[in-house]
Design a protein around this motif. Sequence first.
Motif, PDB file in Angstrom:
ATOM      1  N   LYS A 247       8.403  10.341   1.905  1.00 34.75           N
ATOM      2  CA  LYS A 247       9.138   9.363   2.687  1.00 34.75           C
ATOM      3  C   LYS A 247       8.688   7.967   2.297  1.00 34.75           C
ATOM      4  O   LYS A 247       7.607   7.770   1.779  1.00 34.75           O
ATOM      5  N   GLY A 248       9.503   6.978   2.631  1.00 37.78           N
ATOM      6  CA  GLY A 248       9.154   5.609   2.303  1.00 37.78           C
ATOM      7  C   GLY A 248       9.864   5.166   1.052  1.00 37.78           C
ATOM      8  O   GLY A 248      10.996   5.543   0.791  1.00 37.78           O
ATOM      9  N   ASP A 249       9.170   4.389   0.251  1.00 35.29           N
ATOM     10  CA  ASP A 249       9.813   3.831  -0.937  1.00 35.29           C
ATOM     11  C   ASP A 249       9.464   4.633  -2.175  1.00 35.29           C
ATOM     12  O   ASP A 249       9.134   4.111  -3.217  1.00 35.29           O
ATOM     13  N   GLY A 250       9.510   5.930  -2.069  1.00 30.23           N
ATOM     14  CA  GLY A 250       9.191   6.786  -3.194  1.00 30.23           C
ATOM     15  C   GLY A 250      10.393   7.043  -4.068  1.00 30.23           C
ATOM     16  O   GLY A 250      11.477   6.560  -3.833  1.00 30.23           O
TER      17      GLY A 250
ATOM     18  N   GLU B 176       3.520  10.152  -7.326  1.00 36.52           N
ATOM     19  CA  GLU B 176       4.712  10.636  -8.014  1.00 36.52           C
ATOM     20  C   GLU B 176       4.783  10.239  -9.491  1.00 36.52           C
ATOM     21  O   GLU B 176       5.492  10.891 -10.257  1.00 36.52           O
ATOM     22  N   VAL B 177       4.075   9.189  -9.865  1.00 37.22           N
ATOM     23  CA  VAL B 177       4.105   8.763 -11.271  1.00 37.22           C
ATOM     24  C   VAL B 177       2.824   9.166 -11.995  1.00 37.22           C
ATOM     25  O   VAL B 177       2.864   9.742 -13.082  1.00 37.22           O
ATOM     26  N   LEU B 178       1.671   8.878 -11.378  1.00 32.73           N
ATOM     27  CA  LEU B 178       0.395   9.196 -12.016  1.00 32.73           C
ATOM     28  C   LEU B 178      -0.127  10.578 -11.647  1.00 32.73           C
ATOM     29  O   LEU B 178      -1.141  11.025 -12.196  1.00 32.73           O
ATOM     30  N   ASN B 179       0.550  11.244 -10.688  1.00 34.30           N
ATOM     31  CA  ASN B 179       0.133  12.584 -10.246  1.00 34.30           C
ATOM     32  C   ASN B 179      -1.317  12.603  -9.771  1.00 34.30           C
ATOM     33  O   ASN B 179      -2.057  13.564 -10.009  1.00 34.30           O
ATOM     34  N   ASN B 180      -1.705  11.536  -9.078  1.00 31.48           N
ATOM     35  CA  ASN B 180      -3.075  11.407  -8.585  1.00 31.48           C
ATOM     36  C   ASN B 180      -3.063  11.554  -7.060  1.00 31.48           C
ATOM     37  O   ASN B 180      -2.982  10.579  -6.323  1.00 31.48           O
ATOM     38  N   PHE B 181      -3.119  12.794  -6.602  1.00 29.42           N
ATOM     39  CA  PHE B 181      -3.041  13.094  -5.170  1.00 29.42           C
ATOM     40  C   PHE B 181      -4.175  12.439  -4.387  1.00 29.42           C
ATOM     41  O   PHE B 181      -3.956  11.840  -3.329  1.00 29.42           O
ATOM     42  N   LYS B 182      -5.394  12.539  -4.894  1.00 30.53           N
ATOM     43  CA  LYS B 182      -6.553  12.024  -4.179  1.00 30.53           C
ATOM     44  C   LYS B 182      -6.468  10.516  -3.973  1.00 30.53           C
ATOM     45  O   LYS B 182      -6.699  10.008  -2.865  1.00 30.53           O
ATOM     46  N   GLU B 183      -6.122   9.784  -5.025  1.00 27.91           N
ATOM     47  CA  GLU B 183      -6.043   8.322  -4.926  1.00 27.91           C
ATOM     48  C   GLU B 183      -4.880   7.901  -4.031  1.00 27.91           C
ATOM     49  O   GLU B 183      -5.001   6.932  -3.269  1.00 27.91           O
ATOM     50  N   ALA B 184      -3.764   8.624  -4.101  1.00 29.28           N
ATOM     51  CA  ALA B 184      -2.621   8.309  -3.247  1.00 29.28           C
ATOM     52  C   ALA B 184      -3.007   8.421  -1.778  1.00 29.28           C
ATOM     53  O   ALA B 184      -2.696   7.538  -0.968  1.00 29.28           O
ATOM     54  N   CYS B 185      -3.693   9.503  -1.421  1.00 32.37           N
ATOM     55  CA  CYS B 185      -4.112   9.700  -0.029  1.00 32.37           C
ATOM     56  C   CYS B 185      -5.149   8.664   0.398  1.00 32.37           C
ATOM     57  O   CYS B 185      -5.123   8.175   1.525  1.00 32.37           O
TER      58      CYS B 185
ATOM     59  N   ALA C 276       0.830  -1.205   0.000  1.00 28.83           N
ATOM     60  CA  ALA C 276       0.000   0.000   0.000  1.00 28.83           C
ATOM     61  C   ALA C 276       0.868   1.261   0.000  1.00 28.83           C
ATOM     62  O   ALA C 276       0.555   2.246  -0.675  1.00 28.83           O
ATOM     63  N   LEU C 277       1.959   1.229   0.760  1.00 29.94           N
ATOM     64  CA  LEU C 277       2.896   2.354   0.782  1.00 29.94           C
ATOM     65  C   LEU C 277       3.419   2.650  -0.623  1.00 29.94           C
ATOM     66  O   LEU C 277       3.357   3.781  -1.109  1.00 29.94           O
ATOM     67  N   ASN C 278       3.928   1.616  -1.290  1.00 30.75           N
ATOM     68  CA  ASN C 278       4.516   1.816  -2.613  1.00 30.75           C
ATOM     69  C   ASN C 278       3.468   2.192  -3.663  1.00 30.75           C
ATOM     70  O   ASN C 278       3.731   3.003  -4.551  1.00 30.75           O
TER      71      ASN C 278
END
Length: 289
Positions: A243-246, A172-181, A163-165
């Motif tokens: 942070k994390g595996d970004g 960072e790749v799809l530029n989808n802030f809402k879905e990432a959150c 889930a983190l990755n």
Amino acid sequence: QTHAQTQLAEITNRFDDMAKYMKQLCSAKTSITLLERNLLSIAYKSAVDSRRSSMRKLRRRNLDVDSTALKSFEDVIRKEIVTLCSEAISIARDLVEKDKEESSMSAIERIFLIKMVGDYNRYMGEFLPKGHPCVNAALQAYSNAMKAAEGIRPSNATRLGLALNFSVFHLEVLNNFKEACTIAEEAYNSAGEDLEGLSEKEYRNTSMIMELIGDNIALWKERDNKEGKRKDGNLKNEGTSTKGDGSSNTPREQRASSDIMMHSSPQRKKLVRHSSSDSGSSTPPPIRS
């Protein structure tokens, strides 16, 4: 002998050699053990990360060097990244394919390997032209792994690492802030409700990844708020790093990338320092949207 060679390569930080030994080992087996899976992950993650770091340094610095020489040097590193990532993807896919006949692989093992396919396609995509097929391949692999992970505990470290990755991929790749959150918050809150009965080691691993996820959510929302203010002309641009595996090169990046990296350190900072008397752990507060 291959195990010994692999462990010696790890001790001496010869990760290219380590990757070569693990490639040989995996090609000769229909399934791998937990130790072998962890060694495989360390080998390729470390070998690729050193080159990702090199590429970022070249991109971030205003180097006073011949542009032709710089491009040639970048091309060499990029080719090495693509080669290593392609090998890791091939190994993971082959192991999953071989298990179709054996059917001996656990759900966690399968999820781990499918996640590897997503991770290494994402790493390649950082340095290849936009629209490269590796981006869709990463999305497909992550999506398949997330679906498979629905059958295991929300607090499982492999599920949380996925889930983190996946959340970082969306941002960072799809530029989808809402879905990432959304992905990050759901994973964090579900895991926080599922800590009961975890062993001490499981709790340490889970807490560490939850901390990374929680930090990312706070960081992303802070950045989003600042960007909103910048649009109104009220704030100067201030850089922040996931942070994390970004894809950003942060000190914490490698910590959540594989089981062995999480298990190897005997001390991890917990989300909550005090423990409840009945379970030996405390449930972290949920993250609100």
